[in-house]
Scaffold this motif. Structure first.
Motif, PDB file in Angstrom:
ATOM      1  N   ALA A   1      -1.384  -0.152   9.468  1.00 22.11           N
ATOM      2  CA  ALA A   1      -1.665  -1.365   8.249  1.00 22.11           C
ATOM      3  C   ALA A   1      -3.293  -1.610   8.550  1.00 22.11           C
ATOM      4  CB  ALA A   1      -0.608  -2.029   8.370  1.00 22.11           C
ATOM      5  N   SER A   2      -4.077  -1.503   7.243  1.00 19.36           N
ATOM      6  CA  SER A   2      -5.014  -1.711   7.264  1.00 19.36           C
ATOM      7  C   SER A   2      -5.578  -3.093   6.466  1.00 19.36           C
ATOM      8  CB  SER A   2      -5.482  -0.891   6.069  1.00 19.36           C
ATOM      9  OG  SER A   2      -5.158  -0.925   4.684  1.00 19.36           O
ATOM     10  N   SER A   3      -4.402  -3.758   6.521  1.00 13.47           N
ATOM     11  CA  SER A   3      -4.502  -5.519   6.048  1.00 13.47           C
ATOM     12  C   SER A   3      -3.621  -6.364   7.060  1.00 13.47           C
ATOM     13  CB  SER A   3      -4.860  -5.281   4.692  1.00 13.47           C
ATOM     14  OG  SER A   3      -3.176  -5.029   4.255  1.00 13.47           O
ATOM     15  N   GLU A   4      -4.014  -7.146   6.554  1.00 14.14           N
ATOM     16  CA  GLU A   4      -2.971  -8.134   7.359  1.00 14.14           C
ATOM     17  C   GLU A   4      -1.581  -8.967   6.561  1.00 14.14           C
ATOM     18  OE1 GLU A   4      -2.769  -9.789  10.362  1.00 14.14           O
ATOM     19  OE2 GLU A   4      -4.444  -9.078  11.002  1.00 14.14           O
ATOM     20  N   MET A   5      -1.818  -8.546   4.888  1.00 14.16           N
ATOM     21  CA  MET A   5      -1.098  -8.014   4.071  1.00 14.16           C
ATOM     22  C   MET A   5       0.287  -6.747   4.680  1.00 14.16           C
ATOM     23  SD  MET A   5       0.725  -9.348   1.387  1.00 14.16           S
ATOM     24  CE  MET A   5       1.738  -9.472   0.362  1.00 14.16           C
ATOM     25  N   ASP A   6      -0.380  -6.133   4.570  1.00 17.13           N
ATOM     26  CA  ASP A   6       0.358  -4.612   4.713  1.00 17.13           C
ATOM     27  C   ASP A   6       1.351  -5.086   6.369  1.00 17.13           C
ATOM     28  OD1 ASP A   6      -0.799  -3.574   2.618  1.00 17.13           O
ATOM     29  OD2 ASP A   6      -1.786  -2.259   3.456  1.00 17.13           O
ATOM     30  N   ARG A   7       0.045  -5.552   7.521  1.00 19.73           N
ATOM     31  CA  ARG A   7       1.389  -5.781   8.457  1.00 19.73           C
ATOM     32  C   ARG A   7       1.855  -6.773   8.539  1.00 19.73           C
ATOM     33  NH1 ARG A   7       1.445  -2.746  12.341  1.00 19.73           N
ATOM     34  NH2 ARG A   7      -0.367  -2.066  12.165  1.00 19.73           N
ATOM     35  N   SER A   8       2.342  -7.652   7.549  1.00 19.77           N
ATOM     36  CA  SER A   8       3.552  -8.612   7.336  1.00 19.77           C
ATOM     37  C   SER A   8       3.922  -7.801   6.864  1.00 19.77           C
ATOM     38  CB  SER A   8       2.870  -9.996   6.718  1.00 19.77           C
ATOM     39  OG  SER A   8       1.478 -10.873   7.075  1.00 19.77           O
ATOM     40  N   VAL A   9       4.327  -7.498   5.625  1.00 22.97           N
ATOM     41  CA  VAL A   9       5.514  -6.292   4.826  1.00 22.97           C
ATOM     42  C   VAL A   9       6.014  -5.389   6.031  1.00 22.97           C
ATOM     43  CG1 VAL A   9       5.860  -4.919   2.838  1.00 22.97           C
ATOM     44  CG2 VAL A   9       3.499  -6.447   2.915  1.00 22.97           C
TER      45      VAL A   9
ATOM     46  N   SER B   1       0.677  -1.276   0.006  1.00 21.36           N
ATOM     47  CA  SER B   1       0.496   0.233  -0.059  1.00 21.36           C
ATOM     48  C   SER B   1       0.747   1.056  -0.251  1.00 21.36           C
ATOM     49  CB  SER B   1      -1.132   0.325   0.969  1.00 21.36           C
ATOM     50  OG  SER B   1      -1.392   1.321   1.299  1.00 21.36           O
ATOM     51  N   GLU B   2       0.544   2.424  -1.012  1.00 18.54           N
ATOM     52  CA  GLU B   2       1.395   3.413  -0.822  1.00 18.54           C
ATOM     53  C   GLU B   2       0.921   4.368   0.333  1.00 18.54           C
ATOM     54  OE1 GLU B   2       1.867   7.474  -4.278  1.00 18.54           O
ATOM     55  OE2 GLU B   2       0.501   5.204  -4.511  1.00 18.54           O
ATOM     56  N   ASP B   3      -0.146   4.021   1.031  1.00 18.48           N
ATOM     57  CA  ASP B   3      -0.345   4.926   2.202  1.00 18.48           C
ATOM     58  C   ASP B   3       0.446   4.440   3.466  1.00 18.48           C
ATOM     59  OD1 ASP B   3      -2.153   6.171   0.543  1.00 18.48           O
ATOM     60  OD2 ASP B   3      -3.811   5.222   1.309  1.00 18.48           O
ATOM     61  N   VAL B   4       0.732   3.532   2.984  1.00 19.53           N
ATOM     62  CA  VAL B   4       1.290   2.877   4.515  1.00 19.53           C
ATOM     63  C   VAL B   4       2.775   3.138   3.825  1.00 19.53           C
ATOM     64  CG1 VAL B   4       2.495   0.682   5.677  1.00 19.53           C
ATOM     65  CG2 VAL B   4      -0.271   0.950   4.917  1.00 19.53           C
ATOM     66  N   GLY B   5       3.161   2.900   2.867  1.00 20.31           N
ATOM     67  CA  GLY B   5       5.019   3.233   2.581  1.00 20.31           C
ATOM     68  C   GLY B   5       5.482   5.040   2.665  1.00 20.31           C
TER      69      GLY B   5
END
Length: 347
Positions: free
Chosen positions: A331-339, A309-313
């Motif tokens: 982070a809004s998703s589990e995937m983003d949290r893992s990254v 997610s660009e917003d998270v980056g």
């Protein structure tokens, strides 16, 4: 001239609690530190360099508790294994001079020779120390890089600093250092980081005791002081002043304390780090993730991550590299949290 306020006498030498520049008289002086605190010893060296009179020649000798000392223009994330250092409780210190990374411990003695910039010669200074080893029956020579070597093995790494009027050349001497810990501390396998900083030149090393097992810190110190006296053709013995951290309690000690504090401040310790880019890649939940992180003065200035997610980056921008906690990034998703967790782990 450096005037020393003298108190008790230790082993025939003067014990100093304060040193002040008084005049411009040319002279040669020597100091031996009995502190093993790397922050103090490097701060005192810096203070001596700043306050000694312009024509004077000054010799400073000390040893530190286990620590890694990096050059002022080096990247600690590239040069050393910080995780191993943290596990071994070994600090790293960014010194004021340039040059490469070195390991200090109580089996390593450090020397510093200060002089007018107009007469500075790095090779001559290295030769002075090598000749002290020769007096102790060690066949040391100075190689083409101005390192001190014995039978092809490096026993001393050095660096220097120049100003308009003064210069110093300082280095290590591996007498009986823990070579295993040295290798662990200076090992870095980070091939993905590209930095504008100065890279260290790795060389095979050995301890002086491999050639002369009787040599100690005290015998080496005495030999270097003797050669320093001979080099300056002093008619009577140089007054050797012993110092330790008690000088911080004396008038003028606050200047040294300030320099010591500055070495430990984030802005110098990490903020001095040259600009670098670290490129990372992994696979998370079947998705290939590639990250390109650019940092300047220890802070992230650019973050490009594919599959993220660009917003998270964007939340990483402006934060201190390697000092980010998972909870600092929303982070809004589990995937983003893992990254996020992967990125923080890799820093």
């Amino acid at each position: 001239m450096l005037t020393v306020i003298k108190h008790t006498c230790l082993s025939g030498r003067r014990y100093s609690t304060l040193v002040k520049p008084q005049s411009t008289q040319t002279e040669a002086l020597a100091y031996v530190s009995h502190s093993t605190d790397p922050w103090f010893n490097l701060a005192f060296e810096d203070w001596l360099f700043r306050t000694s009179s312009k024509p004077s020649h000054v010799l400073y000798l000390y040893k530190n508790s286990p620590s890694v000392i990096i050059g002022r223009n080096q990247n600690q994330w590239k040069e050393i294994d910080l995780k191993t250092l943290n596990r071994l409780n070994i600090p790293f210190v960014r010194r004021r001079s340039g040059g490469g990374t070195v390991f200090h411990d109580l089996g390593n003695t450090n020397y510093s020779v200060m002089m007018p910039q107009s007469v500075f010669n790095r090779r001559d200074n290295a030769q002075l120390v090598a000749s002290a080893l020769n007096e102790l029956s060690v066949p040391a020579v100075v190689n083409e890089r101005n390192d001190i070597v014995v039978d092809g093995y490096k026993v001393s790494g050095s660096a220097f600093k120049l100003t308009s009027s003064r210069a110093y050349h300082h280095g290590t001497m591996l007498l009986d250092s823990n070579i295993k810990t040295l290798s662990q501390a200076l090992k870095n396998t980070n091939q993905s980081m590209v930095t504008k900083g100065v890279s260290s030149v790795r060389s095979p090393v050995k301890n002086i005791i491999e050639w002369q097992p009787h040599i100690t810190h005290d015998t080496f110190v005495a030999a270097v002081i003797k050669k320093f006296e001979e080099h300056h053709k002093v008619d009577k013995k140089i007054i050797v002043s012993d110092i330790d951290e008690n000088i911080l309690k004396e008038d003028g000690g606050n200047q040294i304390q300030k320099l010591k504090d500055e070495l430990q401040e984030w802005d110098w310790h990490y903020g001095q780090t040259p600009e670098f880019t670290n490129t990372l890649s992994t696979i998370i939940e079947g998705t290939e993730i590639t990250a390109e992180i650019t940092a300047k003065q220890g802070k992230i200035i650019k973050m490009n991550v594919s599959g993220f997610s660009e917003d998270v980056g964007k939340q990483f921008i402006g934060k201190k590299y390697a000092f980010i906690q998972v909870e600092d990034i929303a982070a809004s998703s589990e995937m983003d949290r893992s990254v996020v967790e992967w990125l923080i782990e890799c820093m």
